[in-house]
Design an enzyme around this catalytic site. Structure first.
Site, PDB file in Angstrom:
ATOM      1  CG  ASN A 430       6.060   8.764 -12.198  1.00 38.34           C
ATOM      2  OD1 ASN A 430       5.227   9.503 -12.588  1.00 38.34           O
ATOM      3  ND2 ASN A 430       7.393   8.834 -12.911  1.00 38.34           N
ATOM      4  CG  ASP A 431       3.772   5.388 -15.081  1.00 38.35           C
ATOM      5  OD1 ASP A 431       4.526   6.397 -15.481  1.00 38.35           O
ATOM      6  OD2 ASP A 431       4.316   4.142 -15.320  1.00 38.35           O
TER       7      ASP A 431
END
Lengths: 504, 82
Positions: A430-431
């Site tokens: 995600n990040d």
């Protein structure tokens, strides 16, 4: 009684062991030479151990028997038994461990080195003469003086002042490595929340503790009584706990490599105490390699080493932009959609993250890659430097699943290719794909290099739910982009479904 | 000196092999076993000996475990070179 100087070959053997270790690391520069490197390491270790055993064995030949002194000397049998027990535990663990659990294993191993360093330091403290660090005795080998006089010397003995500093530092670093690694292990293993635990005033407590430890090491220089040494050990254990407790899951790659570095410095400090070339060389080697790895990890996250150590992403920015955007529309895709789109694609790039490791999805992911390759799709894997919980973690997992390593690419090498890619398939990351790192200055991950997945024609995002927003707690604009389809399910199950759809 | 060499050697390691690198460095940092052996084999103090023996055990878990796990990982990299 006179001591004979250690023979010349001993120093040489330790030096050779050190060189073997350097060659071992050198071998790891490419997968082709890596196995040879590993063997080099083993040879080096064997040389170091055998050399020590041979030189120490002179103490066995001297007769301590009649004074009942034998009980104070480890016999060859006892030592071999100790090595044997360790070997059995070590090898079985290494055989059984799942590749996804590598970070825990490495953390656990670090804690062992730390603890061993503490024990050795204590042994040296209690029996300085044997280590040749006592005043008057300059030898590495125990004296072959008769035991009664050895006893007499022992009682009045003081430790060399220089050695005291080294021992103090060695025991401190060892203790920090141990307790820090234990915490890291518990966090990685899920026995303890991966969330940063913030104590009020922790910076002041930590700084105070560090000052106290350094002060005590300095005081140990003038007074070698037991309580000083004991307090140094105890405080160092404490600060190890306190340092790692506030650090969150995603910073673990940094922490693990930092502890790696510490374990090296602990060995080096003890090496200086014992004036052992092999220990100094190796310790410094490991120490600097761990430090460089930490640096690479920090750079990959665009965070300073200090900010990682000072403790996880602060509580304040976490709430930042996330809530206002929470209600934006997004598209949900199905396994069939994903299978169809990917089978039509010319090139897809798979971006794996920690979520894939948690779901143990690496094998089904590779099957998916194989199925797609049969359809004539070019499949590439993109790995972010901090994906997973330790440096290079994703590479190991993909390697375990038999993904050829020439299909796996690093951030800089592949980032420009997203624009020419039909499908970006994000699984459990995600990040590392969050454009906020480039655009939003207030974001806690601002400045971190990320994959430009948004440039691909279609983005599939496997995620368990829309609720969680990655480790950093930052919402991701990619979720809501027009070309993104969210595949909400457990990563492994979703990929299995895609495989079924592809097989039709 | 070792720091200097270490610096160059580590930079040349590909990121893909960072995990094995850590496992190996971890294994070789158990060179502390040398200190442990000296402690265990040295005459003078019983406590010292037992501390030493314990340290020998811990360090050898690390040595054997570290090298074995590295070998296992590297074998996986090796497999698909064909």
């Amino acid at each position: 009684m006179e001591h004979a100087a250690p023979p010349f070959w001993v120093g040489l053997a330790y030096l050779i062991a050190g060189v073997c270790f350097i060659l071992a690391l050198r071998g790891l520069s490419s997968p082709a030479t890596s196995q040879r490197g590993n063997r080099m390491g083993m040879i080096g270790m064997a040389i170091a151990v055998v050399t020590t055993l041979v030189t120490s064995s002179s103490s066995w030949s001297t007769s301590y028997g009649d004074t009942g002194f034998l009980a104070h000397v480890g016999t060859p049998m006892e030592i071999l038994a100790a090595i044997g027990v360790g070997a059995i535990i070590g090898i079985t663990t290494a055989r059984r461990i799942k590749m996804t659990d590598m970070p825990q294993l490495v953390a656990a191993f670090h804690s062992l080195v730390g603890l061993a360093a503490v024990l050795v330091a204590w042994a040296a403290f209690l029996n300085p003469d044997a280590f040749g660090i006592a005043e008057g005795a300059r030898m590495l080998l125990p004296p072959d003086a008769d035991p009664s006089s050895a006893h007499a010397v022992f009682d009045k003995m003081h430790i060399h002042q220089v050695s005291r500093i080294e021992m103090g530092l060695g025991v401190a670093i060892g203790a920090i490595t141990f307790s820090g690694s234990v915490i890291a292990f518990l966090k990685l293993n899920g026995n303890m929340s991966g969330k940063p635990i913030m104590l009020p005033g922790r910076h002041i407590i930590n700084l105070g503790l560090i000052a106290a430890i350094l002060g005590l090491v300095a005081y140990f220089f003038t007074d070698d009584s037991g309580w000083v040494f004991f307090t140094i050990t105890a405080l160092s254990f404490l600060i190890g706990f306190l340092l790692i407790i506030p650090i969150g899951g995603a910073d673990m790659p940094v922490v693990v490599s930092m502890l790696n570095s510490y374990s090296g410095w602990a060995a080096a400090a003890m090496g200086f105490t014992l004036q052992n070339t092999a220990m100094i060389i190796t310790g410094a080697l490991v120490g600097s390699s761990g430090a460089i790895l930490s640096y690479i990890m920090c750079k990959a996250m665009n965070r300073s080493f200090i900010s990682v150590i000072a403790g996880g992403f602060g509580a304040a920015p976490e709430v930042g932009g996330g809530e206002a955007k929470a209600q934006r529309p997004w598209k949900r895709g199905s396994a069939e959609d994903a299978a169809y789109m990917m089978a039509q694609a010319e090139q897809i790039i798979i971006v794996p993250g920690y979520g894939m490791a948690v779901a143990q999805a690496q094998h089904v992911l590779r099957e998916m890659g194989d199925l797609l390759k049969k359809e004539g799709v070019r499949v590439k894997y993109a790995i972010h430097p901090v994906a997973g919980r330790m440096p290079g973690h994703m590479n190991v997992l993909l390697a375990e699943a038999n993904v050829p390593y020439d299909e796996v690419f690093e951030l800089e090498d592949i980032n420009s290719e997203f624009a020419q890619t039909d499908v970006a398939f994000i699984i459990g990351a995600n990040d590392v794909v969050n454009p906020a790192a480039k655009t939003d200055k207030s974001s806690p991950i601002y400045g971190m290099p990320v994959f430009d997945v948004g440039k691909a024609k279609t983005v599939f995002f496997i995620k368990r739910s829309m609720g969680g927003v990655g480790y950093a707690g930052v919402d991701n604009d990619v979720f809501y982009a027009d070309n993104t389809m969210m595949l909400l399910a457990d990563a492994k199950k979703m990929v299995e479904d895609i495989n079924k759809a592809l097989a039709h | 000196m070792a720091c200097f060499v270490g610096y160059y050697v580590v930079w040349s390691v590909t990121p893909a092999l960072h995990t094995p690198l850590m496992a190996v460095t971890n294994a070789i940092s158990s060179v502390i076993i040398v200190g442990a052996l000296i402690a265990a084999a040295a005459a003078g103090s019983g406590t010292s000996k037992w501390l030493g023996l314990l340290a020998v055990t811990l360090a050898s878990v690390n040595i054997f475990g570290g090298f074995a796990v590295t070998a296992r990982m590297l074998a996986m990299y090796k497999k698909k070179e064909r």
